[in-house]
Design a protein around this motif. Structure first.
Motif, short mmCIF file in Angstrom:
data_model
loop_
_atom_site.label_atom_id
_atom_site.label_comp_id
_atom_site.label_asym_id
_atom_site.label_seq_id
_atom_site.Cartn_x
_atom_site.Cartn_y
_atom_site.Cartn_z
N THR A 1 -28.58 -31.50 5.92
CA THR A 1 -29.51 -31.25 7.01
C THR A 1 -30.05 -29.85 6.91
OG1 THR A 1 -27.72 -30.51 8.43
CG2 THR A 1 -28.33 -32.83 8.56
N VAL A 2 -31.14 -29.63 7.59
CA VAL A 2 -31.73 -28.30 7.58
C VAL A 2 -30.93 -27.42 8.51
CG1 VAL A 2 -33.77 -26.95 8.10
CG2 VAL A 2 -34.01 -29.22 7.11
N LEU A 3 -30.15 -26.48 7.91
CA LEU A 3 -29.27 -25.67 8.74
C LEU A 3 -29.80 -24.27 8.95
CD1 LEU A 3 -26.46 -25.70 6.14
CD2 LEU A 3 -26.58 -27.46 7.83
N ALA A 4 -30.34 -23.69 7.88
CA ALA A 4 -30.59 -22.26 7.96
C ALA A 4 -31.89 -21.97 8.67
CB ALA A 4 -30.63 -21.67 6.56
N LEU A 5 -31.83 -21.90 9.97
CA LEU A 5 -32.98 -21.47 10.74
C LEU A 5 -33.38 -20.10 10.24
CD1 LEU A 5 -31.70 -22.36 14.31
CD2 LEU A 5 -33.35 -23.61 12.97
N SER A 6 -34.66 -19.87 10.06
CA SER A 6 -35.07 -18.58 9.54
C SER A 6 -34.73 -17.48 10.50
CB SER A 6 -36.59 -18.59 9.29
OG SER A 6 -37.26 -18.58 10.52
N GLY A 7 -34.55 -16.27 9.93
CA GLY A 7 -34.26 -15.13 10.79
C GLY A 7 -35.34 -14.94 11.82
N ALA A 8 -36.60 -15.30 11.46
CA ALA A 8 -37.69 -15.13 12.42
C ALA A 8 -37.50 -16.02 13.63
CB ALA A 8 -39.03 -15.45 11.75
N VAL A 9 -37.08 -17.27 13.39
CA VAL A 9 -36.88 -18.19 14.52
C VAL A 9 -35.71 -17.73 15.38
CG1 VAL A 9 -36.23 -20.52 15.15
CG2 VAL A 9 -37.89 -20.16 13.35
N LEU A 10 -34.63 -17.31 14.70
CA LEU A 10 -33.47 -16.86 15.44
C LEU A 10 -33.81 -15.66 16.28
CD1 LEU A 10 -30.77 -17.13 12.64
CD2 LEU A 10 -31.07 -18.66 14.57
N ALA A 11 -34.54 -14.72 15.70
CA ALA A 11 -34.86 -13.53 16.46
C ALA A 11 -35.84 -13.81 17.57
CB ALA A 11 -35.44 -12.46 15.52
N ALA A 12 -36.69 -14.83 17.39
CA ALA A 12 -37.65 -15.16 18.42
C ALA A 12 -36.98 -15.52 19.72
CB ALA A 12 -38.54 -16.31 17.95
N ALA A 13 -35.81 -16.13 19.62
CA ALA A 13 -35.08 -16.46 20.84
C ALA A 13 -34.71 -15.20 21.59
CB ALA A 13 -33.82 -17.24 20.50
N SER A 14 -34.40 -14.13 20.83
CA SER A 14 -34.08 -12.88 21.47
C SER A 14 -35.31 -12.23 22.07
CB SER A 14 -33.43 -11.93 20.46
OG SER A 14 -32.15 -12.37 20.12
N ALA A 15 -36.48 -12.59 21.55
CA ALA A 15 -37.70 -12.03 22.10
C ALA A 15 -37.85 -12.44 23.56
CB ALA A 15 -38.91 -12.50 21.29
N CYS A 16 -37.24 -13.57 23.92
CA CYS A 16 -37.22 -14.01 25.31
C CYS A 16 -35.84 -13.72 25.87
CB CYS A 16 -37.48 -15.52 25.39
SG CYS A 16 -38.94 -16.07 24.51
N SER B 1 -21.12 -28.86 25.04
CA SER B 1 -22.51 -29.20 25.32
C SER B 1 -23.34 -28.75 24.13
CB SER B 1 -23.00 -28.49 26.59
OG SER B 1 -22.29 -28.91 27.72
N TYR B 2 -24.30 -29.57 23.72
CA TYR B 2 -25.15 -29.25 22.59
C TYR B 2 -26.50 -28.77 23.11
CZ TYR B 2 -21.59 -31.15 19.58
OH TYR B 2 -20.40 -31.35 18.91
N ILE B 3 -26.82 -27.52 22.80
CA ILE B 3 -28.01 -26.89 23.36
C ILE B 3 -29.16 -26.91 22.35
CG2 ILE B 3 -26.60 -25.45 24.88
CD1 ILE B 3 -27.11 -23.10 22.99
N PRO B 4 -30.41 -26.79 22.84
CA PRO B 4 -31.56 -26.86 21.94
C PRO B 4 -31.56 -25.73 20.91
CG PRO B 4 -32.23 -27.03 24.25
CD PRO B 4 -30.80 -26.61 24.24
N THR B 5 -32.07 -26.02 19.74
CA THR B 5 -32.23 -24.98 18.73
C THR B 5 -33.60 -24.32 18.83
OG1 THR B 5 -32.99 -26.64 17.13
CG2 THR B 5 -30.66 -26.06 17.09
N ASP B 6 -34.56 -24.98 19.47
CA ASP B 6 -35.88 -24.39 19.66
C ASP B 6 -35.75 -23.13 20.49
OD1 ASP B 6 -37.01 -26.41 18.21
OD2 ASP B 6 -37.72 -27.54 19.94
N ALA B 7 -36.45 -22.08 20.07
CA ALA B 7 -36.26 -20.75 20.66
C ALA B 7 -36.49 -20.72 22.17
CB ALA B 7 -37.20 -19.76 19.97
N GLY B 8 -37.58 -21.31 22.64
CA GLY B 8 -37.90 -21.23 24.06
C GLY B 8 -36.85 -21.86 24.97
N PRO B 9 -36.58 -23.16 24.79
CA PRO B 9 -35.58 -23.81 25.64
C PRO B 9 -34.20 -23.18 25.53
CG PRO B 9 -36.90 -25.45 24.49
CD PRO B 9 -37.25 -24.12 23.90
N ARG B 10 -33.84 -22.73 24.31
CA ARG B 10 -32.53 -22.12 24.12
C ARG B 10 -32.43 -20.79 24.85
NH1 ARG B 10 -30.97 -19.14 19.74
NH2 ARG B 10 -32.67 -19.97 18.48
N ALA B 11 -33.52 -20.02 24.81
CA ALA B 11 -33.53 -18.74 25.52
C ALA B 11 -33.37 -18.94 27.02
CB ALA B 11 -34.83 -17.99 25.22
#
Length: 432
Positions: A7-22, A76-86
């Motif tokens: 499966t696609v595991l390695a979310l890019s650093g950009a996506v991971l950091a984007a969550a922190s942007a929020c 609980s399994y939380i969203p990986t998408d930056a916005g909902p996860r933030a």
């Protein structure tokens, strides 16, 4: 060897950091307890195919609770998408009653979460953990803030050089072992096959560019007097930026086609047979297999000198304990079980997650030799983004891609572009 669903595991650093942007606001203060019974709440990332991950986690829970009859673990399994996860994390930080005890998060998110006061300092909790000594220091350093540890590296994602074996064999090209050889191979491949990029590179591919900066002795920023200051405009960093942007030439990867490419687009180009080489993470394997199966191989991205390996960004996810946890000891103990040797290996078998524990690597490579270049890259030493909450802002503002694109498109030269990028980074570090 059994066939594994990757499966696609390695979310890019950009996506991971984007969550922190929020990033969540400052965590609410609360009196924490250390209850030895009750429910330990755990938040883990959801997956497109959750079943294999859930199976391993459930096995770890069964083992953990078998000796703790008065303890329950609720996942609980939380969203990986930056916005909902933030938003989920914001709620947890501001309302301890809704917060988990253990949480999975992207490793570039850690600094924003620490700045917000949401994660517990687990330095002392992990000090006597024998298996923890097996985590390479450079990976451990990604979880440290001001000398304290706030996360436990759970899995990593690394990039190496994928290349087309059929094309290289046909043209008599050997896998490159230096930057100069990479350039030569890229030019030969494109000259012989003009419908291909010699190497797919992207003007918006931050973590494809940074290994060239690091290999040249440069970096994004360095700590000076306890604060970060950008060094992307240093002579060494400028040499690395030039090495990467020089690949955007008509005889390798024309700027008009490659300036807007992202990391994801380089995966697409290589898997579609449109590139002789590409810098891709281990998690791109399934996409590549779907396009050019049995026509590719992987080697570490070479550095400047023969036999050297360009440092890769140490992407991946951590486990941490929330500062508001009412079950701190239980939370730490469960985290140790889940991130220990037994379940790191189980997660590799289930999901393809690269283990952080050095002792697991031999088993992993024996099971799947494909991973050896990534493990060699890891052992050669990895690099990371500035360990500062400001990185989220720097990433969200696309400071690095903007710098690259200005050079690639001829709007600026390397000294001017890196100087402008350094100014933007320093403004973020200063909180301006």
């Amino acid at each position: 060897m059994k066939i594994r669903r990757w499966t696609v595991l390695a979310l890019s650093g950009a996506v991971l950091a984007a969550a922190s942007a929020c990033a969540p606001g400052t965590a609410s203060k609360t009196d924490t307890k250390d209850e030895q019974t009750g429910t330990v709440k755990v938040w883990l990332y959801d997956e497109a195919n959750r079943a294999p991950k859930e199976k391993v986690v459930n096995e770890a829970i069964a083992e953990f609770t078998a000796t703790r009859p008065k303890v329950k673990v609720e996942v609980s399994y939380i969203p990986t998408d930056a916005g909902p996860r933030a938003e989920k994390m914001k709620g947890a930080f501001n309302d301890p009653n809704s917060a988990p005890d253990v949480v999975e998060f992207g490793n570039t998110d850690l600094f924003g979460y620490v700045a917000a006061g949401g994660l517990a300092d687990i330095t002392a909790d992990l000090a006597g953990w024998t298996e923890g000594a097996d985590i390479p220091q450079d990976l451990k350093d990604t979880t440290m803030v001001n000398g304290a540890q706030y996360g436990l590296p759970w899995w990593i994602g690394l990039r190496s050089l994928y290349y087309r074996t059929d094309v290289f064999t046909e043209l008599g090209i050997k896998a490159p072992t230096t930057y100069a050889e990479l350039v030569d191979a890229a030019k030969k491949a494109r000259a012989a096959k003009p419908d291909m990029f010699g190497i797919a590179v992207g003007g918006k591919y931050t973590f494809g560019a940074l290994p060239f900066v690091w290999a040249s002795g440069g970096d994004l920023a360095a700590q000076q007097g306890g604060a970060y200051k950008s060094v992307i405009d240093s002579p060494q960093s400028q040499a690395g930026v030039k090495a990467y942007t020089d690949l955007f030439s008509k005889d390798i990867c024309p700027a008009e086609q490659c300036a807007d490419m992202t990391g994801g687009k380089t995966v697409e180009a290589f898997s579609a047979g449109k590139a002789a080489m590409a810098i891709l993470p281990n998690s791109s394997r399934s996409a590549v297999e779907a396009g050019v199966k049995d026509k590719y191989a992987v080697v570490p991205l070479p550095g400047l000198t023969p036999g050297s390996i360009a440092p890769a960004f140490a992407g991946g996810n951590d486990l941490g304990v929330m500062k508001s946890s009412q079950h701190r000891s239980l939370a730490v103990d469960f985290m140790k079980v889940l991130a220990g040797k037994k379940y790191q290996l189980a997660m590799f078998d289930a999901m393809g997650n690269l283990p952080t524990l050095a002792s697991v690597r031999t088993d992993v490579v024996a099971r799947d030799p494909f991973l050896k270049p990534f493990m060699d890259t890891l052992e050669a030493g990895t690099k990371f983004v500035p360990k500062d909450a400001a990185w989220a802002k720097i990433d969200a503002q696309s400071v690095v891609p903007t710098m690259l694109q200005k050079v690639v498109t001829g709007k600026s030269d390397v000294p001017a572009a890196t100087g402008e990028a350094a100014g933007a980074m320093n403004a973020a570090f200063a909180g301006k």
